[in-house]
Motif scaffolding. Structure first.
Motif, PDB file in Angstrom:
ATOM      1  N   UNK A   7      14.978   2.082 -14.216  1.00  0.00           N
ATOM      2  CA  UNK A   7      15.280   2.561 -12.878  1.00  0.00           C
ATOM      3  C   UNK A   7      16.102   3.840 -13.008  1.00  0.00           C
ATOM      4  N   UNK A   8      17.427   3.729 -13.095  1.00  0.00           N
ATOM      5  CA  UNK A   8      18.274   4.903 -13.259  1.00  0.00           C
ATOM      6  C   UNK A   8      18.308   5.271 -14.745  1.00  0.00           C
ATOM      7  N   UNK A  55       0.870  -1.178   0.000  1.00  0.00           N
ATOM      8  CA  UNK A  55       0.000   0.000   0.000  1.00  0.00           C
ATOM      9  C   UNK A  55       0.901   1.221   0.000  1.00  0.00           C
ATOM     10  N   UNK A  56       0.678   2.119  -0.972  1.00  0.00           N
ATOM     11  CA  UNK A  56       1.564   3.281  -1.120  1.00  0.00           C
ATOM     12  C   UNK A  56       0.772   4.576  -1.196  1.00  0.00           C
ATOM     13  N   UNK A  57       1.352   5.596  -0.605  1.00  0.00           N
ATOM     14  CA  UNK A  57       0.821   6.943  -0.713  1.00  0.00           C
ATOM     15  C   UNK A  57       1.972   7.847  -1.133  1.00  0.00           C
ATOM     16  N   UNK A  58       1.791   8.572  -2.235  1.00  0.00           N
ATOM     17  CA  UNK A  58       2.851   9.411  -2.804  1.00  0.00           C
ATOM     18  C   UNK A  58       2.312  10.819  -2.978  1.00  0.00           C
ATOM     19  N   UNK A  59       3.093  11.810  -2.571  1.00  0.00           N
ATOM     20  CA  UNK A  59       2.660  13.191  -2.649  1.00  0.00           C
ATOM     21  C   UNK A  59       3.696  14.034  -3.396  1.00  0.00           C
ATOM     22  N   UNK A  60       3.214  14.917  -4.279  1.00  0.00           N
ATOM     23  CA  UNK A  60       4.034  15.891  -5.009  1.00  0.00           C
ATOM     24  C   UNK A  60       4.941  15.267  -6.060  1.00  0.00           C
ATOM     25  N   UNK A  61       4.740  14.002  -6.428  1.00  0.00           N
ATOM     26  CA  UNK A  61       5.646  13.329  -7.352  1.00  0.00           C
ATOM     27  C   UNK A  61       5.274  13.539  -8.810  1.00  0.00           C
ATOM     28  N   UNK A  80       1.562   7.393 -14.560  1.00  0.00           N
ATOM     29  CA  UNK A  80       2.238   7.041 -13.317  1.00  0.00           C
ATOM     30  C   UNK A  80       2.861   5.650 -13.397  1.00  0.00           C
ATOM     31  N   UNK A  81       4.104   5.542 -12.917  1.00  0.00           N
ATOM     32  CA  UNK A  81       4.797   4.255 -12.927  1.00  0.00           C
ATOM     33  C   UNK A  81       5.356   3.985 -11.537  1.00  0.00           C
ATOM     34  N   UNK A  82       5.288   2.735 -11.120  1.00  0.00           N
ATOM     35  CA  UNK A  82       5.682   2.362  -9.782  1.00  0.00           C
ATOM     36  C   UNK A  82       6.740   1.270  -9.851  1.00  0.00           C
ATOM     37  N   UNK A  83       7.812   1.475  -9.083  1.00  0.00           N
ATOM     38  CA  UNK A  83       8.951   0.551  -9.116  1.00  0.00           C
ATOM     39  C   UNK A  83       9.422   0.303 -10.541  1.00  0.00           C
ATOM     40  N   UNK A  84       9.338   1.327 -11.377  1.00  0.00           N
ATOM     41  CA  UNK A  84       9.790   1.225 -12.746  1.00  0.00           C
ATOM     42  C   UNK A  84       8.832   0.515 -13.671  1.00  0.00           C
ATOM     43  N   UNK A 120      12.307   4.879  -8.772  1.00  0.00           N
ATOM     44  CA  UNK A 120      11.305   3.843  -8.999  1.00  0.00           C
ATOM     45  C   UNK A 120       9.948   4.415  -9.364  1.00  0.00           C
ATOM     46  N   UNK A 121       9.789   5.723  -9.223  1.00  0.00           N
ATOM     47  CA  UNK A 121       8.509   6.322  -9.605  1.00  0.00           C
ATOM     48  C   UNK A 121       8.688   7.628 -10.376  1.00  0.00           C
ATOM     49  N   UNK A 122       9.399   8.588  -9.801  1.00  0.00           N
ATOM     50  CA  UNK A 122       9.457   9.925 -10.387  1.00  0.00           C
ATOM     51  C   UNK A 122      10.151   9.910 -11.744  1.00  0.00           C
ATOM     52  N   UNK A 123      11.364   9.382 -11.798  1.00  0.00           N
ATOM     53  CA  UNK A 123      12.134   9.421 -13.047  1.00  0.00           C
ATOM     54  C   UNK A 123      11.489   8.568 -14.141  1.00  0.00           C
ATOM     55  N   UNK A 124      11.057   7.312 -13.870  1.00  0.00           N
ATOM     56  CA  UNK A 124      10.369   6.559 -14.938  1.00  0.00           C
ATOM     57  C   UNK A 124       9.088   7.234 -15.414  1.00  0.00           C
TER      58      UNK A 124
END
Length: 520
Positions: free
Chosen positions: A384-385, A38-44, A112-116, A372-376
């Motif tokens: 990932x990177x 379960x994830x909560x992400x803010x401002x990403x 939106x992408x999670x863990x790449x 894992x989220x912002x850059x992808x």
């Protein structure tokens, strides 16, 4: 139909094994687990209300059949693969896409992408996506008369740290690279050590490809590839040196998930890697470098751009990790130092792809937010990177008998400051590879070098042997480079007057049930 075929084969092998008491049935080989996050992400992201909540579950089993001392059949099956609770994925846990009554709510977007990994968009809304996927199914055969070892079938591709060749075995990660491969391996005495030769022939038609941006539809092959690994014990230090080469790679229909159509073919490209591993009694050092050998893209479907061939230039990825196991610190089992570099694409050379085509594997674990989220999400590449240089320090600590803590600090910079430029000012809106969501590009404006600093902590609680509950807090102190990327990404997706915040944060709870421990 393809899934049904693999399912029939798998259960046919299982059915034939049941009557025989001589066959060993186990869940060994690779991890088998149930994972719920379960994830909560803010401002990403600046594309919606800036807050994202999502719950997903993966059930992965890895059975194996020991037919004899020389023959083993192994499989890895995702019964549920990142199945989202509510939202887009076949309404698997109830709720309707776009409605607020599902666990995902209405704030999850195809960008939106999670863990790449892509968890939304065309993949997630497919009724079959995420439900019963055969990741691996291969036979391991020890040849008679000391002729070596053969592995045939869909199998993982692992190498070194796993920055590119990564089978995705880490239960905390996602995706991973598997290939349909015929492999032969044999070890030979060499001086004071051992030399291992590996020959492979591959077909790429499933999962992630070698090149960024593909959604799994690309198909390709290599005729013959080879790897060599030399190992020797030198005093108290074990030394491993390795290299592999794919001299001829061909792949069709790449970059199809970022809006360039299905007409790109990669011709005549190559891939090489070098590896160094040093291990002492209380430390280890690993260095890996990947080199993308250039090539051509043919038959582009870019509309206004002139038809012709687009080239891949040489590109590099590399990473190094030093781990110390300090005996004088009872509560600290490991202190780690790591640095990596994934070359970005130079936007000033629009018809040549230098970087972004070879990002780190999405299965490579660096952190749970920035890479894992912002850059992808910004680059819309499963990776990932991407276009970045980073350094991090971390530690594994034991606070109590059933309580562990892993803090880490990561600092990152952009590699290419104009890596997100459009192809050419005469063709606005057609993005560089690694362009923004919606395939409208990002910007021709250069970004600042400094991406930001991430502070992260993971608290691990062992509820029962084989059952762990983790709590992960992540805070990114955004630098000017990351703010530039986020704002350009928003503009490219027609979100105007968006201003990036100074901080991005996320909280994740993760329940892990390791099936192997119970199966024993």
């Amino acid at each position: 139909m393809i899934q049904a075929r693999w399912l029939i084969i798998f259960f046919a092998v299982l059915g034939m094994s049941v009557p025989s008491f001589a066959i060993d049935w186990s869940l060994g080989g690779f991890p088998s687990y149930l994972r719920t996050r379960a994830r909560f992400i803010d401002n990403a992201t600046l594309l919606n209300d800036e807050r994202i909540s999502v719950v997903d579950t993966t059930l992965r089993v890895t059975p194996q059949l020991g037919l004899s001392d020389a023959v083993t059949v192994r499989a890895q099956v995702d019964v549920a693969s990142n199945m989202i609770w509510g939202g887009a994925t076949s309404h698997f846990f109830g709720g309707t896409f776009g409605e607020d009554d599902s666990v995902v709510l209405s704030d999850l977007r195809p960008s939106d992408r999670f863990n790449g990994a892509i968890l939304t968009g065309n993949k997630a809304i497919d009724d079959d996506y995420g439900f019963f996927t055969v990741r691996m199914l291969h036979a391991d055969i020890v040849l008679p008369n000391n002729l070596g070892f053969v592995r045939i079938g869909r199998q993982p591709f692992d190498w070194g740290l796993g920055i590119l060749a990564n089978g995705g075995h880490d239960p905390h990660s996602d995706l991973g690279f598997v290939v349909d491969r015929a492999l032969w391996l044999k070890s030979f005495p060499a001086g004071a050590g051992t030399f291992t030769l590996v020959l492979v022939s591959d077909v790429f038609n499933n999962g992630n490809t070698l090149f960024a941006g593909d959604d799994g539809s690309g198909s390709g092959y290599d005729i013959l590839a080879a790897a060599g690994i030399y190992n020797q014990q030198m005093g108290d230090v074990n030394v491993t040196v390795g290299a592999y080469g794919f001299p001829y790679l061909h792949q069709n229909n790449i970059f199809s998930d970022i809006g360039f159509g299905n007409d790109f073919d990669v011709d005549r490209t190559s891939l090489y890697s070098g590896l160094l591993v040093l291990k002492g009694s209380s430390w280890s050092f690993t260095y890996e470098v990947q080199m993308f050998g250039g090539g051509e893209l043919t038959n582009p479907a870019l509309g206004a751009l002139p038809a012709g061939e687009f080239e891949f230039d040489y590109a590099f990825d590399m990473a190094a990790r030093l781990e110390l196991m300090p005996s004088m610190m009872a509560q600290v089992s490991t202190i780690g130092l790591e640095a990596g570099w994934a070359q970005g694409d130079d936007g000033s050379t629009p018809l040549t792809i230098e970087g972004n085509a070879l990002p780190f594997s999405p299965a490579y674990n660096v952190d749970n937010l920035l890479f894992k989220h912002v850059i992808p999400t910004v680059y819309q590449i499963e990776g990932s990177v991407i276009n970045a240089i980073y350094a991090r320090v971390y530690a594994n600590m034991q606070l109590a008998e059933n309580l562990g803590f892993t803090p880490q600090v990561l600092i990152a910079w952009n590699d290419e400051e104009n890596a997100v430029s459009a192809f050419d000012s005469n063709y606005p809106g057609i993005a560089d590879f690694g362009g923004g969501a919606g395939n409208r590009g990002i910007s021709s404006t250069e970004v600042e070098k400094y991406l930001g600093t991430e502070i992260e902590g993971t608290l691990s609680w062992t509820l029962h042997p084989g059952v762990n509950l983790d709590f992960i807090g992540s805070l990114v102190l955004a630098g000017d480079g990351l703010k530039d990327l986020l704002e350009a990404h928003a503009v490219a997706n027609e979100v105007t007057n968006a201003t990036a915040d100074d901080t991005i944060w996320a909280f994740q709870s993760r329940l892990m049930v390791y099936i192997d421990q119970f199966a024993k």
